[in-house]
Motif scaffolding. Sequence first.
Motif, PDB file in Angstrom:
ATOM      1  N   ARG A  68      38.548  42.862  37.882  1.00  0.00           N
ATOM      2  CA  ARG A  68      38.772  41.796  36.913  1.00  0.00           C
ATOM      3  C   ARG A  68      37.731  41.925  35.809  1.00  0.00           C
ATOM      4  O   ARG A  68      36.570  42.204  36.075  1.00  0.00           O
ATOM      5  CB  ARG A  68      38.652  40.424  37.571  1.00  0.00           C
ATOM      6  CG  ARG A  68      39.697  40.181  38.641  1.00  0.00           C
ATOM      7  CD  ARG A  68      39.516  38.804  39.291  1.00  0.00           C
ATOM      8  NE  ARG A  68      40.337  38.666  40.487  1.00  0.00           N
ATOM      9  CZ  ARG A  68      41.581  38.270  40.498  1.00  0.00           C
ATOM     10  NH1 ARG A  68      42.183  37.968  39.381  1.00  0.00           N
ATOM     11  NH2 ARG A  68      42.247  38.162  41.632  1.00  0.00           N
ATOM     12  N   TRP A  93      44.680  38.907  31.013  1.00  0.00           N
ATOM     13  CA  TRP A  93      44.945  38.039  32.162  1.00  0.00           C
ATOM     14  C   TRP A  93      44.050  38.449  33.335  1.00  0.00           C
ATOM     15  O   TRP A  93      44.479  39.092  34.283  1.00  0.00           O
ATOM     16  CB  TRP A  93      46.400  38.099  32.562  1.00  0.00           C
ATOM     17  CG  TRP A  93      46.814  36.975  33.466  1.00  0.00           C
ATOM     18  CD1 TRP A  93      46.098  35.848  33.776  1.00  0.00           C
ATOM     19  CD2 TRP A  93      48.033  36.877  34.192  1.00  0.00           C
ATOM     20  NE1 TRP A  93      46.802  35.053  34.635  1.00  0.00           N
ATOM     21  CE2 TRP A  93      47.993  35.653  34.908  1.00  0.00           C
ATOM     22  CE3 TRP A  93      49.147  37.678  34.315  1.00  0.00           C
ATOM     23  CZ2 TRP A  93      49.022  35.232  35.727  1.00  0.00           C
ATOM     24  CZ3 TRP A  93      50.170  37.257  35.126  1.00  0.00           C
ATOM     25  CH2 TRP A  93      50.119  36.049  35.820  1.00  0.00           C
ATOM     26  N   ASN A  95      42.673  36.654  35.665  1.00  0.00           N
ATOM     27  CA  ASN A  95      42.811  35.876  36.900  1.00  0.00           C
ATOM     28  C   ASN A  95      44.225  35.890  37.446  1.00  0.00           C
ATOM     29  O   ASN A  95      44.743  34.881  37.905  1.00  0.00           O
ATOM     30  CB  ASN A  95      42.346  34.424  36.656  1.00  0.00           C
ATOM     31  CG  ASN A  95      40.883  34.381  36.319  1.00  0.00           C
ATOM     32  OD1 ASN A  95      40.084  35.073  36.929  1.00  0.00           O
ATOM     33  ND2 ASN A  95      40.533  33.587  35.326  1.00  0.00           N
ATOM     34  N   PRO A  97      47.044  35.976  39.924  1.00  0.00           N
ATOM     35  CA  PRO A  97      47.016  35.611  41.341  1.00  0.00           C
ATOM     36  C   PRO A  97      47.667  36.665  42.244  1.00  0.00           C
ATOM     37  O   PRO A  97      48.783  37.095  41.993  1.00  0.00           O
ATOM     38  CB  PRO A  97      47.796  34.296  41.396  1.00  0.00           C
ATOM     39  CG  PRO A  97      48.444  34.117  40.072  1.00  0.00           C
ATOM     40  CD  PRO A  97      47.928  35.150  39.136  1.00  0.00           C
TER      41      PRO A  97
END
Length: 131
Positions: A68, A93, A95, A97
């Motif tokens: 990340r 993006w 984060n 999921p």
Amino acid sequence: MVALVFILVLLVVFAVIVGSVWLVAMSVRDHSARQAERQALRQQAVQELRVVDGRDGHLAYVERVYQRARTGAKAIIVWDATGNRQDAWFQDWPNIPVGTYLLLAGSTGYGPHNHNPHVYYVRPNEILTMI
């Protein structure tokens, strides 16, 4: 007398083993049926989204995010139609999921970070739907 007790104990052990194997088999079958039902529901949801919104994308599952950064995330996605895994870059993006199903309209290109010619690049506007 001892032989009769021994035979009875063997029969009880055999019955317990057979019963356990049967229970495990039923559990696996039930799990497979539930998994197939979930798959059918996902496919139906994707088809409905395509019809309603006119969106043309491909369904993928986010299996793992391995890096990340402020500018995005590197992840492994699994294509629902084929089960193939592919390295992906989600721009802007960080984060994303894990475990999410995404309807994607990205493109494949060269990944300089791992010298992979088949990285799937996804910009924010190419994430059509999250399921």
